[in-house]
Design a protein around this motif. Sequence first.
Motif, PDB file in Angstrom:
ATOM      1  N   ARG A  37      16.379  87.613  61.561  1.00  0.00           N
ATOM      2  CA  ARG A  37      16.740  87.268  62.933  1.00  0.00           C
ATOM      3  C   ARG A  37      17.414  88.468  63.577  1.00  0.00           C
ATOM      4  N   PHE A  38      17.511  88.407  64.901  1.00  0.00           N
ATOM      5  CA  PHE A  38      18.101  89.504  65.663  1.00  0.00           C
ATOM      6  C   PHE A  38      19.499  89.853  65.129  1.00  0.00           C
ATOM      7  N   ASN A  63       3.515  97.531  70.136  1.00  0.00           N
ATOM      8  CA  ASN A  63       2.623  98.381  69.347  1.00  0.00           C
ATOM      9  C   ASN A  63       2.121  97.689  68.079  1.00  0.00           C
ATOM     10  N   GLN A  64       2.270  96.381  68.033  1.00  0.00           N
ATOM     11  CA  GLN A  64       1.777  95.533  66.941  1.00  0.00           C
ATOM     12  C   GLN A  64       2.313  95.939  65.559  1.00  0.00           C
ATOM     13  N   VAL A  65       3.560  96.412  65.525  1.00  0.00           N
ATOM     14  CA  VAL A  65       4.197  96.772  64.258  1.00  0.00           C
ATOM     15  C   VAL A  65       5.019  95.591  63.741  1.00  0.00           C
ATOM     16  N   VAL A  66       5.600  94.817  64.651  1.00  0.00           N
ATOM     17  CA  VAL A  66       6.334  93.603  64.285  1.00  0.00           C
ATOM     18  C   VAL A  66       5.827  92.435  65.112  1.00  0.00           C
ATOM     19  N   THR A  67       6.062  91.246  64.586  1.00  0.00           N
ATOM     20  CA  THR A  67       5.800  90.029  65.355  1.00  0.00           C
ATOM     21  C   THR A  67       7.129  89.342  65.603  1.00  0.00           C
ATOM     22  N   ARG A  68       7.174  88.616  66.693  1.00  0.00           N
ATOM     23  CA  ARG A  68       8.356  87.877  67.098  1.00  0.00           C
ATOM     24  C   ARG A  68       7.958  86.415  67.144  1.00  0.00           C
ATOM     25  N   GLU A  69       8.698  85.589  66.429  1.00  0.00           N
ATOM     26  CA  GLU A  69       8.391  84.157  66.421  1.00  0.00           C
ATOM     27  C   GLU A  69       9.618  83.380  66.866  1.00  0.00           C
ATOM     28  N   SER A  70       9.433  82.599  67.938  1.00  0.00           N
ATOM     29  CA  SER A  70      10.509  81.766  68.478  1.00  0.00           C
ATOM     30  C   SER A  70      10.375  80.357  67.939  1.00  0.00           C
ATOM     31  N   HIS A  71      11.518  79.792  67.566  1.00  0.00           N
ATOM     32  CA  HIS A  71      11.555  78.406  67.101  1.00  0.00           C
ATOM     33  C   HIS A  71      12.368  77.591  68.090  1.00  0.00           C
ATOM     34  N   THR A  73      14.777  75.581  68.607  1.00  0.00           N
ATOM     35  CA  THR A  73      16.032  75.019  68.110  1.00  0.00           C
ATOM     36  C   THR A  73      17.094  75.274  69.166  1.00  0.00           C
ATOM     37  N   ILE A  74      18.253  74.673  68.969  1.00  0.00           N
ATOM     38  CA  ILE A  74      19.368  74.911  69.887  1.00  0.00           C
ATOM     39  C   ILE A  74      20.503  75.501  69.084  1.00  0.00           C
ATOM     40  N   PRO A  75      20.903  76.750  69.330  1.00  0.00           N
ATOM     41  CA  PRO A  75      20.249  77.709  70.227  1.00  0.00           C
ATOM     42  C   PRO A  75      18.901  78.152  69.656  1.00  0.00           C
ATOM     43  N   PRO A  76      18.056  78.717  70.498  1.00  0.00           N
ATOM     44  CA  PRO A  76      16.731  79.150  70.026  1.00  0.00           C
ATOM     45  C   PRO A  76      16.854  80.155  68.875  1.00  0.00           C
ATOM     46  N   THR A  77      15.984  80.024  67.907  1.00  0.00           N
ATOM     47  CA  THR A  77      15.941  80.942  66.773  1.00  0.00           C
ATOM     48  C   THR A  77      14.736  81.859  66.955  1.00  0.00           C
TER      49      THR A  77
END
Length: 104
Positions: A37-38, A63-71, A73-77
Amino acid sequence: MGNPESYACEIEKSLRIIGGKWSFLVIRELFFHEVKRFGELKSAIAGISSKSLTETLRHLEENQVVTRESHATIPPTVEYQLTDKGKAFSGILLEMKKWARDWA
């Protein structure tokens, strides 16, 4: 060894994809820990500001080196992980580690 101009061009392309100095450390963290996580990334990388980390993650995602996935949740993960393109960079990181061990 090849054409020096071509060699330089390929290195420049690689550096444009990877970005600045923080990118190497973000990739290192995700390589060894797979998903973070951040806040975990910020804690693991000494001296990085939230702004620099945000900019680095955006650049790596664009640049397609990492992916970011939001879940939802509260607060958002939000979790980050390396793509196959990012994982392919791991050999370079290991060589950098070896080089530093031998020469630093």
